[in-house]
Enzyme design. Structure first.
Site, PDB file in Angstrom:
ATOM      1  N   GLY A 268       0.447   6.637  -3.095  1.00 45.76           N
ATOM      2  CA  GLY A 268       0.622   7.923  -3.762  1.00 45.76           C
ATOM      3  C   GLY A 268       2.027   8.474  -3.633  1.00 45.76           C
ATOM      4  O   GLY A 268       2.498   9.227  -4.491  1.00 45.76           O
ATOM      5  N   ASN A 269       2.751   8.061  -2.569  1.00 44.41           N
ATOM      6  CA  ASN A 269       4.120   8.551  -2.396  1.00 44.41           C
ATOM      7  C   ASN A 269       5.083   7.961  -3.408  1.00 44.41           C
ATOM      8  O   ASN A 269       6.218   8.413  -3.524  1.00 44.41           O
ATOM      9  CB  ASN A 269       4.614   8.270  -0.968  1.00 44.41           C
ATOM     10  CG  ASN A 269       4.426   6.819  -0.557  1.00 44.41           C
ATOM     11  OD1 ASN A 269       4.230   5.945  -1.397  1.00 44.41           O
ATOM     12  ND2 ASN A 269       4.483   6.564   0.737  1.00 44.41           N
TER      13      ASN A 269
ATOM     14  N   LYS B  38     -10.786  11.204   4.928  1.00 46.17           N
ATOM     15  CA  LYS B  38      -9.735  10.895   3.952  1.00 46.17           C
ATOM     16  C   LYS B  38      -8.802  12.086   3.767  1.00 46.17           C
ATOM     17  O   LYS B  38      -9.222  13.172   3.353  1.00 46.17           O
ATOM     18  CB  LYS B  38     -10.361  10.511   2.616  1.00 46.17           C
ATOM     19  CG  LYS B  38      -9.371  10.203   1.506  1.00 46.17           C
ATOM     20  CD  LYS B  38      -8.571   8.966   1.804  1.00 46.17           C
ATOM     21  CE  LYS B  38      -7.660   8.597   0.636  1.00 46.17           C
ATOM     22  NZ  LYS B  38      -6.818   7.443   0.944  1.00 46.17           N
TER      23      LYS B  38
ATOM     24  N   LYS C 142      -4.998   0.261   4.800  1.00 47.66           N
ATOM     25  CA  LYS C 142      -4.229  -0.804   4.156  1.00 47.66           C
ATOM     26  C   LYS C 142      -4.455  -2.137   4.868  1.00 47.66           C
ATOM     27  O   LYS C 142      -4.657  -3.181   4.231  1.00 47.66           O
ATOM     28  CB  LYS C 142      -2.742  -0.447   4.138  1.00 47.66           C
ATOM     29  CG  LYS C 142      -2.386   0.733   3.248  1.00 47.66           C
ATOM     30  CD  LYS C 142      -0.919   1.071   3.355  1.00 47.66           C
ATOM     31  CE  LYS C 142      -0.516   2.147   2.355  1.00 47.66           C
ATOM     32  NZ  LYS C 142      -1.301   3.399   2.503  1.00 47.66           N
TER      33      LYS C 142
END
Length: 311
Positions: free
Chosen positions: A9-10, A122, A264
């Protein structure tokens, strides 16, 4: 090769950056320069994060006096999929003239009895100082947790089981289309006893969804691309060191933060353990070098890339 990329998202909204659309669109265009090069050489499927965007929209929705109740998270997920997907589709079309690109709003099937609904983990939205986060939690009924030196909102993150539109994605790949899908992990939905779908209040982890989709699409490589060059062993300690080529077994023996690198690593391990193919974690700018084996943390069954037999 058939490659799936889980874009952090970054890459769209960098930490500390103003959430204005112009800045996010510029970031997407920068990211697409690398993605377009991959698409010229490989069959490419792209997923992306949406944590900052969905958190921002949730805050706006909760504060909107014109709404009797805030928009639910499945709807916010659909909104951010459409918004970011549109930016990426247009940028890819401009970078790949003559190539078909499709951004799909996709649904991710989860279990209605997933224990994650009782234990939110989350991270979504912006970072706050503890005092401000506490005030927002009290005002809107949020659950908050520390994220490094700051605090953020957390929501349920159930395990993804299947992308509802998997068959359609597979068909598009066979037609040579670059597909953008499963943004933010996909819209979380459950199926009732009559087979009907409905949305639920959750955010599915994008990396776990991408790994699951990569397996279903029989991808040769799964890349989780973020803003760090490699996974770190002992991160934040004097003994920290980069991990280059490794195996799921070696990674599972280490501890990683549940809210950031942990998903991840787990997604990479699951994909490799299930398929016997290659997963990697690294910087977006290094994507081509990662596939060549000279950058990123590369995960394979025997720790080698390109894959070679150990028999």
């Amino acid at each position: 090769m058939r490659v799936i990329v889980a874009l952090g998202g970054n890459a769209v909204l960098k930490r500390g950056q103003s959430p204005d659309a112009d800045g996010q669109i510029a970031n997407v265009r920068t990211a697409v320069k690398t993605l377009a090069r991959l698409a010229r050489e490989h069959e490419l499927v792209i997923t992306h994060g949406n944590g900052p965007q969905v958190g921002m929209l949730a805050l706006q929705s909760a504060a909107d006096p014109g709404l009797t109740r805030p928009y639910p998270f499945d709807t916010l997920g659909a909104q951010t999929q459409g918004m970011i997907g549109y930016w990426m589709q247009q940028a890819l079309q401009n970078a790949l003239p003559g190539r078909q690109v499709l951004a799909m709003v996709t649904q991710t099937l989860v279990s209605a009895v997933d224990p994650a609904f009782e234990h939110p983990t989350k991270f979504v939205g912006q970072v706050y100082e503890q005092e401000e986060a506490g005030k927002l939690a009290a005002e809107y009924g949020w659950t908050i947790r520390p994220d490094g030196p700051h605090w953020r909102r957390v929501v349920p993150s159930p395990t993804p089981r299947r992308i509802v539109e998997t068959r359609l994605i597979r068909k598009m790949i066979r037609e040579g289309v670059v597909v953008v899908c499963a943004g933010g992990g996909g819209i979380p939905v459950v199926r009732d006893e009559r087979g009907r779908l409905s949305g639920v209040e959750a955010v599915v982890d994008k990396d776990l969804t991408a790994a699951m989709l990569a397996e279903a699409l029989e991808c040769d490589a799964f890349l989780s691309l973020t803003d760090v060059p490699r996974v770190m062993r002992g991160y934040g300690t004097p003994q920290q060191s980069e991990i280059g080529h490794t195996t799921p077994h070696e990674l599972r023996a280490l501890d990683f933060p549940a809210g950031s690198m942990g998903p991840k690593v787990e997604a990479a391990c699951r994909f490799v353990e299930t398929t016997g193919d290659m997963a990697a974690i690294g910087k977006l700018d290094d994507a081509e070098r990662i596939l060549g084996g000279s950058a990123g943390t590369i995960v394979t069954p025997n720790g080698r890339w390109p894959l070679t037999s150990t028999l």
